[in-house]
Design a protein around this motif. Structure first.
Motif, mmCIF file in Angstrom:
data_model
loop_
_atom_site.group_PDB
_atom_site.id
_atom_site.type_symbol
_atom_site.label_atom_id
_atom_site.label_comp_id
_atom_site.label_asym_id
_atom_site.label_seq_id
_atom_site.Cartn_x
_atom_site.Cartn_y
_atom_site.Cartn_z
ATOM 1 N N LEU A 76 0.829 -1.218 0.000
ATOM 2 C CA LEU A 76 0.000 0.000 0.000
ATOM 3 C C LEU A 76 0.866 1.273 0.000
ATOM 4 O O LEU A 76 0.340 2.381 0.004
ATOM 5 N N GLY A 77 2.182 1.101 0.067
ATOM 6 C CA GLY A 77 3.070 2.268 -0.054
ATOM 7 C C GLY A 77 3.421 2.938 1.258
ATOM 8 O O GLY A 77 3.703 4.143 1.294
ATOM 9 N N ILE A 78 3.474 2.180 2.361
ATOM 10 C CA ILE A 78 3.811 2.800 3.645
ATOM 11 C C ILE A 78 5.222 3.414 3.621
ATOM 12 O O ILE A 78 5.435 4.504 4.182
ATOM 13 N N ALA A 79 6.164 2.750 2.958
ATOM 14 C CA ALA A 79 7.541 3.259 2.962
ATOM 15 C C ALA A 79 7.607 4.599 2.237
ATOM 16 O O ALA A 79 8.258 5.541 2.699
ATOM 17 N N ASP A 80 6.910 4.691 1.109
ATOM 18 C CA ASP A 80 6.884 5.948 0.344
ATOM 19 C C ASP A 80 6.284 7.064 1.200
ATOM 20 O O ASP A 80 6.824 8.174 1.264
ATOM 21 N N ALA A 81 5.145 6.757 1.852
ATOM 22 C CA ALA A 81 4.442 7.778 2.639
ATOM 23 C C ALA A 81 5.306 8.245 3.813
ATOM 24 O O ALA A 81 5.404 9.440 4.083
ATOM 25 N N PHE A 82 5.950 7.305 4.506
ATOM 26 C CA PHE A 82 6.787 7.670 5.654
ATOM 27 C C PHE A 82 8.006 8.478 5.200
ATOM 28 O O PHE A 82 8.351 9.486 5.803
ATOM 29 N N GLU A 83 8.653 8.016 4.139
ATOM 30 C CA GLU A 83 9.864 8.709 3.665
ATOM 31 C C GLU A 83 9.554 10.144 3.247
ATOM 32 O O GLU A 83 10.349 11.045 3.487
ATOM 33 N N LYS A 84 8.384 10.333 2.671
ATOM 34 C CA LYS A 84 7.965 11.678 2.268
ATOM 35 C C LYS A 84 7.920 12.621 3.467
ATOM 36 O O LYS A 84 8.193 13.813 3.359
ATOM 37 N N ASN A 85 7.585 12.044 4.631
ATOM 38 C CA ASN A 85 7.516 12.845 5.857
ATOM 39 C C ASN A 85 8.813 12.816 6.654
ATOM 40 O O ASN A 85 8.833 13.196 7.822
ATOM 41 N N GLY A 86 9.859 12.296 6.054
ATOM 42 C CA GLY A 86 11.159 12.269 6.736
ATOM 43 C C GLY A 86 11.253 11.218 7.826
ATOM 44 O O GLY A 86 12.121 11.299 8.702
ATOM 45 N N LEU A 87 10.377 10.207 7.784
ATOM 46 C CA LEU A 87 10.405 9.141 8.795
ATOM 47 C C LEU A 87 11.234 7.966 8.280
ATOM 48 O O LEU A 87 11.131 7.596 7.107
ATOM 49 N N ARG A 88 12.034 7.396 9.179
ATOM 50 C CA ARG A 88 12.843 6.233 8.788
ATOM 51 C C ARG A 88 11.993 4.968 8.874
ATOM 52 O O ARG A 88 11.308 4.733 9.871
ATOM 53 N N VAL A 89 12.069 4.163 7.812
ATOM 54 C CA VAL A 89 11.225 2.972 7.754
ATOM 55 C C VAL A 89 12.012 1.815 7.147
ATOM 56 O O VAL A 89 12.802 2.014 6.230
ATOM 57 N N PHE A 90 11.805 0.614 7.707
ATOM 58 C CA PHE A 90 12.466 -0.591 7.207
ATOM 59 C C PHE A 90 11.472 -1.395 6.385
ATOM 60 O O PHE A 90 10.520 -1.963 6.916
ATOM 61 N N GLY A 91 11.710 -1.413 5.080
ATOM 62 C CA GLY A 91 10.834 -2.136 4.152
ATOM 63 C C GLY A 91 10.877 -1.405 2.826
ATOM 64 O O GLY A 91 11.103 -0.201 2.790
ATOM 65 N N PRO A 92 10.656 -2.148 1.718
ATOM 66 C CA PRO A 92 10.763 -1.528 0.397
ATOM 67 C C PRO A 92 9.613 -0.570 0.096
ATOM 68 O O PRO A 92 8.554 -0.636 0.722
ATOM 69 N N THR A 93 9.839 0.294 -0.875
ATOM 70 C CA THR A 93 8.784 1.189 -1.360
ATOM 71 C C THR A 93 7.764 0.369 -2.171
ATOM 72 O O THR A 93 7.987 -0.801 -2.465
ATOM 73 N N GLN A 94 6.683 1.042 -2.530
ATOM 74 C CA GLN A 94 5.587 0.366 -3.234
ATOM 75 C C GLN A 94 6.059 -0.305 -4.538
ATOM 76 O O GLN A 94 5.628 -1.410 -4.856
ATOM 77 N N SER A 95 6.965 0.371 -5.264
ATOM 78 C CA SER A 95 7.411 -0.218 -6.537
ATOM 79 C C SER A 95 8.175 -1.516 -6.276
ATOM 80 O O SER A 95 8.071 -2.468 -7.047
ATOM 81 N N GLY A 96 8.933 -1.582 -5.193
ATOM 82 C CA GLY A 96 9.660 -2.805 -4.850
ATOM 83 C C GLY A 96 8.735 -3.874 -4.303
ATOM 84 O O GLY A 96 8.917 -5.071 -4.566
ATOM 85 N N ALA A 97 7.725 -3.447 -3.537
ATOM 86 C CA ALA A 97 6.799 -4.394 -2.911
ATOM 87 C C ALA A 97 5.940 -5.125 -3.939
ATOM 88 O O ALA A 97 5.323 -6.147 -3.634
ATOM 89 N N LEU A 98 5.947 -4.611 -5.188
ATOM 90 C CA LEU A 98 5.210 -5.274 -6.267
ATOM 91 C C LEU A 98 5.741 -6.695 -6.510
ATOM 92 O O LEU A 98 5.050 -7.548 -7.066
ATOM 93 N N LEU A 99 6.975 -6.916 -6.092
ATOM 94 C CA LEU A 99 7.579 -8.243 -6.208
ATOM 95 C C LEU A 99 6.712 -9.304 -5.525
ATOM 96 O O LEU A 99 6.663 -10.451 -5.943
ATOM 97 N N GLU A 100 6.063 -8.909 -4.436
ATOM 98 C CA GLU A 100 5.120 -9.820 -3.776
ATOM 99 C C GLU A 100 3.680 -9.486 -4.158
ATOM 100 O O GLU A 100 2.827 -10.376 -4.218
ATOM 101 N N GLY A 101 3.405 -8.212 -4.413
ATOM 102 C CA GLY A 101 2.032 -7.755 -4.655
ATOM 103 C C GLY A 101 1.482 -8.170 -6.003
ATOM 104 O O GLY A 101 0.272 -8.190 -6.200
ATOM 105 N N SER A 102 2.372 -8.507 -6.949
ATOM 106 C CA SER A 102 1.912 -8.966 -8.258
ATOM 107 C C SER A 102 2.783 -10.119 -8.727
ATOM 108 O O SER A 102 3.978 -9.961 -8.970
#
Ligand code: AMP
Ligand code: GLY
Length: 423
Positions: A76-102
């Motif tokens: 759902l893009g949690i990494a993208d959303a957090f990074e946009k707000n300057g928050l550190r997050v462990f996990g790939p962005t939405q484009s990378g998560a497609l590896l499992e999502g599709s």
């Protein structure tokens, strides 16, 4: 540091258990957590798919690091959303998560990278899919393209099964939009293993190998579950298989993702099917496995937060992983009826007695507290995990602990790690 852990399974309890051991961490929150996590952290009632509320919570509470357990928030893009707000997050962005999502995306990347996997074809209409099945003949495996909570994969031995799978996914839309297209692939046989790695987009470091037990009953019979037990290391991943998995799968994958413009940071989990000393990829996951994480993190001697920071800061090449050489085994204790319908709210007895057993940890999954008493609250309830000098030792210890625990309807597999013992 203040750390937020997202999820509520055994995997997340194991992550929380490692996180609180870090000298760098002084506060851990879990969203939403479970009764086990509540003992070592503060649980906050936010759903893992509610990205906006998680974001707000992390900003408001000055969270220094968020560790994402399950795949859904990542897709759902949690990494993208957090990074946009300057928050550190462990996990790939939405484009990378497609590896499992599709599954279609994963297959396309595998083809580009030359990664060994089953031959496949993609369909979004039932008739051409059925025509293809008639031409190919069974056994075949039919998979819904998107996330289907582990239920969208149909290994089909007969034409009838295959036609029914196509109908259920494409015509009846049993999985909603996750089933707007399907992958039909060649059936692979062999022994499965989980090959889970850390990557910062450049360096790849494998965690110890492990093996899950997906079918609900002993002897790998019955319907598939989220996983009924796991052990690490998995002897089926010999040094040769390890080398092939790194050179023919992980390194080409990370290179191909990078050249496609995807900066992938986090976990890559390859589900392998191993036959005749060759590993083929069944699937990629973009997070740690559950229950594989329980024995893996039990054996990991590094500070987990150091490793995660190195991934985020792209200096994973500086990290060396230290692993307890002793094997670990996790037995999942489940609610009566799981993976089909089950009742919740049964009091869990014997947790303290099990916890007293040496080299053993009881990781919670579907549990909650009712007036201070732990009760069942999900299908997979506990992941009892033990270490031993040998795999036999670990198995004996873990079942001694399991025998101390009881609730109405509890069931578990009695043959976890049998395959490893045979080797
Ligand atoms: P997946 O979510 O794609 O890993 O599929 C779930 C399970 O289905 C795997 O763990 C395997 O047991 C089985 N499976 C998936 N793909 C195949 C395949 N091509 N051949 C045989 N079994 C498969
Ligand atoms: N244990 C299987 C998974 O985490 O996908």
């Amino acid at each position: 540091m203040k750390v937020l852990i997202i999820g509520s399974g055994g995997r997340e309890h194991a992550i929380a258990w490692k996180t609180v051991q870090s000298a760098k961490v002084n506060k851990v929150y879990c969203a939403p957590g479970n009764a086990g996590m509540e003992k070592i952290a503060e649980c906050v009632d936010i759903d893992p798919s509610d990205i906006a509320s998680l974001n707000e919570f992390a900003l408001k509470n000055s969270i220094d690091l968020t560790i994402v357990g399950p795949e859904l928030p990542l897709t759902l893009g949690i990494a993208d959303a957090f990074e946009k707000n300057g928050l550190r997050v462990f996990g790939p962005t939405q484009s990378g998560a497609l590896l499992e999502g599709s599954k279609a995306f994963a297959k396309k990347i595998m083809k580009e990278a030359g990664i060994p996997t089953a031959d496949y074809c993609l369909f979004s209409e039932p008739e051409p899919a059925k025509q293809f099945i008639r031409e190919k003949n069974c056994p075949l495996v039919i998979k819904a393209d998107g996330l289907a909570a582990g239920k969208g994969v149909f290994p089909c031995q007969t034409m009838d099964d295959a036609m029914e799978a196509v109908n259920r996914i494409l015509t009846d839309r049993e999985f909603g939009d996750a089933g707007s297209s399907i992958v039909i692939e060649e059936f692979l046989s062999g022994e499965e293993a989980s090959f889970i790695c850390l990557t910062d987009g450049k360096t790849v470091i494998p965690l110890p190998s492990s093996q899950d037990h997906k079918p609900v009953y002993d002897g790998d019979r019955g319907p598939n579950t989220g996983g009924m037990g796991a052990y690490s290391p998995a002897p089926v991943v010999t040094p040769r298989i390890h080398e092939l998995a790194m050179n023919n799968i992980m390194l080409p994958l990370v290179r191909t993702l990078s050249s496609s413009g995807i900066k992938y940071k986090g976990i890559i989990y390859a589900g392998l099917m191993i036959e005749n000393n060759i590993p083929n990829v069944l699937e990629f996951n973009v997070r740690l496995g559950d229950p594989e994480t329980q024995p893996i993190l039990f054996r990991l001697e590094n500070d987990l937060i150091d490793i995660i920071n190195a991934v985020i800061d792209e200096r994973l090449s500086e990290v060396s992983i230290k692993i307890d050489h002793r094997p670990a085994v996790c037995v999942v204790m489940a609610s009566g009826g799981y993976p089909a319908e089950y009742k919740k709210g049964f009091e869990i007895h014997g947790l303290e007695q099990a916890d007293e057993i040496e080299n053993t940890i009881v990781f919670h999954a579907g549990t909650s507290l009712e007036n201070g008493t732990p009760v069942t609250a999900g299908g997979r309830v506990l992941g009892v995990t033990s270490k031993g000098k040998t795999i036999e030792d670990a198995v004996n210890t873990v079942y001694t602990a399991v025998d101390k625990i009881h609730w109405d309807g509890v069931h578990f597999r009695k043959d976890i790690a049998m395959k490893a013992k045979k080797r």
